[in-house]
Design a protein around this motif. Structure first.
Motif, mmCIF file in Angstrom:
data_model
loop_
_atom_site.group_PDB
_atom_site.id
_atom_site.type_symbol
_atom_site.label_atom_id
_atom_site.label_comp_id
_atom_site.label_asym_id
_atom_site.label_seq_id
_atom_site.Cartn_x
_atom_site.Cartn_y
_atom_site.Cartn_z
ATOM 1 N N MET A 1 -15.367 -4.101 1.560
ATOM 2 C CA MET A 1 -16.321 -3.165 0.949
ATOM 3 C C MET A 1 -17.746 -3.697 1.020
ATOM 4 N N GLU A 2 -17.912 -5.006 0.809
ATOM 5 C CA GLU A 2 -19.247 -5.590 0.861
ATOM 6 C C GLU A 2 -19.880 -5.430 2.235
ATOM 7 N N ASN A 3 -19.074 -5.595 3.291
ATOM 8 C CA ASN A 3 -19.596 -5.458 4.657
ATOM 9 C C ASN A 3 -20.091 -4.039 4.933
ATOM 10 N N PHE A 4 -19.341 -3.049 4.468
ATOM 11 C CA PHE A 4 -19.750 -1.663 4.688
ATOM 12 C C PHE A 4 -20.975 -1.321 3.848
ATOM 13 N N ALA A 5 -21.064 -1.893 2.656
ATOM 14 C CA ALA A 5 -22.257 -1.677 1.827
ATOM 15 C C ALA A 5 -23.486 -2.214 2.546
ATOM 16 N N LEU A 6 -23.338 -3.390 3.185
ATOM 17 C CA LEU A 6 -24.444 -3.972 3.943
ATOM 18 C C LEU A 6 -24.813 -3.081 5.134
ATOM 19 N N ILE A 7 -23.814 -2.581 5.854
ATOM 20 C CA ILE A 7 -24.061 -1.745 7.032
ATOM 21 C C ILE A 7 -24.876 -0.510 6.657
ATOM 22 N N PHE A 8 -24.400 0.226 5.661
ATOM 23 C CA PHE A 8 -25.086 1.459 5.270
ATOM 24 C C PHE A 8 -26.461 1.168 4.673
ATOM 25 N N SER A 9 -26.538 0.114 3.846
ATOM 26 C CA SER A 9 -27.815 -0.218 3.198
ATOM 27 C C SER A 9 -28.872 -0.604 4.218
ATOM 28 N N ALA A 10 -28.502 -1.469 5.170
ATOM 29 C CA ALA A 10 -29.478 -1.944 6.152
ATOM 30 C C ALA A 10 -29.945 -0.808 7.059
ATOM 31 N N ILE A 11 -29.010 0.050 7.486
ATOM 32 C CA ILE A 11 -29.401 1.197 8.325
ATOM 33 C C ILE A 11 -30.320 2.134 7.547
ATOM 34 N N PHE A 12 -29.977 2.390 6.287
ATOM 35 C CA PHE A 12 -30.784 3.285 5.456
ATOM 36 C C PHE A 12 -32.173 2.707 5.206
ATOM 37 N N ILE A 13 -32.239 1.399 4.972
ATOM 38 C CA ILE A 13 -33.535 0.732 4.783
ATOM 39 C C ILE A 13 -34.404 0.906 6.030
ATOM 40 N N GLY A 14 -33.807 0.678 7.193
ATOM 41 C CA GLY A 14 -34.545 0.853 8.440
ATOM 42 C C GLY A 14 -35.023 2.276 8.618
ATOM 43 N N TYR A 15 -34.166 3.245 8.265
ATOM 44 C CA TYR A 15 -34.536 4.658 8.393
ATOM 45 C C TYR A 15 -35.690 5.015 7.461
ATOM 46 N N LEU A 16 -35.647 4.503 6.221
ATOM 47 C CA LEU A 16 -36.720 4.762 5.254
ATOM 48 C C LEU A 16 -38.036 4.134 5.707
ATOM 49 N N ILE A 17 -37.956 2.922 6.249
ATOM 50 C CA ILE A 17 -39.161 2.245 6.742
ATOM 51 C C ILE A 17 -39.803 3.062 7.858
ATOM 52 N N ALA A 18 -38.957 3.597 8.750
ATOM 53 C CA ALA A 18 -39.476 4.409 9.854
ATOM 54 C C ALA A 18 -40.130 5.681 9.327
ATOM 55 N N LYS A 19 -39.474 6.326 8.345
ATOM 56 C CA LYS A 19 -40.021 7.551 7.775
ATOM 57 C C LYS A 19 -41.344 7.293 7.057
ATOM 58 N N ALA A 20 -41.438 6.138 6.364
ATOM 59 C CA ALA A 20 -42.656 5.808 5.619
ATOM 60 C C ALA A 20 -43.754 5.267 6.526
ATOM 61 N N ASP A 21 -43.398 4.998 7.770
ATOM 62 C CA ASP A 21 -44.353 4.431 8.726
ATOM 63 C C ASP A 21 -44.966 3.146 8.181
ATOM 64 N N ALA A 22 -44.094 2.321 7.530
ATOM 65 C CA ALA A 22 -44.568 1.120 6.843
ATOM 66 C C ALA A 22 -44.722 -0.077 7.781
ATOM 67 N N PHE A 23 -43.972 -0.094 8.867
ATOM 68 C CA PHE A 23 -44.031 -1.202 9.816
ATOM 69 C C PHE A 23 -44.674 -0.724 11.115
ATOM 70 N N PRO A 24 -45.164 -1.646 11.941
ATOM 71 C CA PRO A 24 -45.714 -1.261 13.251
ATOM 72 C C PRO A 24 -44.669 -0.545 14.100
ATOM 73 N N LYS A 25 -45.118 0.291 15.018
ATOM 74 C CA LYS A 25 -44.223 1.081 15.862
ATOM 75 C C LYS A 25 -43.317 0.210 16.726
ATOM 76 N N ASN A 26 -43.776 -0.992 17.065
ATOM 77 C CA ASN A 26 -42.982 -1.861 17.936
ATOM 78 C C ASN A 26 -42.034 -2.771 17.163
ATOM 79 N N THR A 27 -41.845 -2.517 15.867
ATOM 80 C CA THR A 27 -40.949 -3.361 15.066
ATOM 81 C C THR A 27 -39.525 -3.408 15.626
ATOM 82 N N PRO A 28 -38.922 -2.264 16.021
ATOM 83 C CA PRO A 28 -37.572 -2.353 16.600
ATOM 84 C C PRO A 28 -37.522 -3.255 17.830
ATOM 85 N N LEU A 29 -38.569 -3.194 18.651
ATOM 86 C CA LEU A 29 -38.622 -4.046 19.840
ATOM 87 C C LEU A 29 -38.658 -5.517 19.450
#
Length: 299
Positions: A1-29
């Protein structure tokens, strides 16, 4: 359960960061470069030596190539049947064939099978998906986007200079041996960064826009990647009577979502970028359910 919580949380965090435009555009790179040059080689060097020389090590590589080959033929045939454009066919030849066997494969399989499974994951990914991306993926992007010839020499250099691949070649010489505890501790710490960084990078790149005219190729791509691919792997294991952990992990790897890098290659080549991104975005979400179904079927 902890592993799946990490998977969903980390993906969601990344999605929110992208939506908020909080990091530079080349952050995924940047995150992907850190993973490719540091995290992934460390994990390869940490996990591959824990394997033993046996036929089991070859099973993931064999299944990976058979699954990708049959999937590519299915995409090619069905694209002609449905009269898809050259650009759409090229996009599907990438995102419906190449799987996300590392960035999603590692955390998902670790959640189901534990850390001891990662050696087989890396064999499937490095000697299967990665080489296919570097060779087949490059050929498809060039062939369907222009009339240029594929530079075989440049292609070969790209493969042999890829850090995780170099680490894999080195690690194969240490199969069955143990590292000094200090070395293992350093490798473990560096390898531990791959999961949160990779998942945040996935979230940063998720896109879900899909116009109605793309529904048919969209459904075809996900049907092949999430349903046909694991079925091919299951049939292979049945034919050869393989029921080991290596075989089970290979089936799970075959069921992973479309590869994000494959969508990036398609976009850079002008091969239906909006469709490619949508297939990957929705494919990642759907794969959490389909991999669960596959796992419960094979165990």
């Amino acid at each position: 359960m902890e592993n799946f919580a990490l998977i969903f949380s980390a993906i969601f965090i990344g999605y929110l960061i992208a939506k908020a435009d909080a990091f530079p555009k080349n952050t995924p790179l940047i995150l992907n470069q850190f993973i490719l040059y540091i995290s992934a080689p460390a994990m390869v060097l940490l996990q591959i030596p824990k394997l033993t020389f046996s036929f089991e090590v070859i099973i993931p590589v064999f299944i990976a190539w058979v699954v990708m080959s049959i999937s590519a033929l299915a995409v090619f045939y069905l694209s002609k049947l449905f009269k898809f454009t050259k650009e759409v066919t090229g996009a599907l030849m990438l995102v419906a064939v190449l799987g996300n066997t590392s960035y999603l494969g590692i955390p998902i399989i670790q959640a189901y099978f534990g850390e001891g499974a990662l050696g087989y994951v890396l064999m499937y990914d490095q000697l299967g998906s990665f080489i296919a991306l570097s060779t087949y993926g490059t050929f498809i992007s060039v062939y369907y986007s222009s009339a240029k010839e594929v530079d075989i020499k440049a292609l070969s250099l790209k493969i042999v200079k890829f850090p995780p691949f170099l680490a894999l070649i080195l690690a194969l010489f240490f199969i069955g041996t143990s590292f000094n505890p200090v070395v293992e501790s350093v490798l473990s710490s560096l390898a531990g960064t791959i999961i949160p960084l990779a998942l945040v990078a996935v979230g940063l790149q998720l896109k879900f826009r899909l116009p109605s005219e793309d529904l048919k190729p969209f459904a075809l791509a996900l049907g092949i990647k999430l349903i046909l691919a694991p079925l091919i792997a299951i049939v292979l294991c049945y034919i050869f009577s393989w029921n080991s952990k290596a075989a089970q992990i290979s089936v799970m790897e075959a069921s992973m979502a479309p590869m994000i890098t494959a969508a990036a290659v398609a976009s850079m080549a002008g091969l239906a970028p909006r469709l490619s991104s949508a297939i990957v975005g929705y494919g990642i979400l759907l794969s959490f359910f389909t991999t669960w179904v596959v796992y419960n079927f094979i165990i």
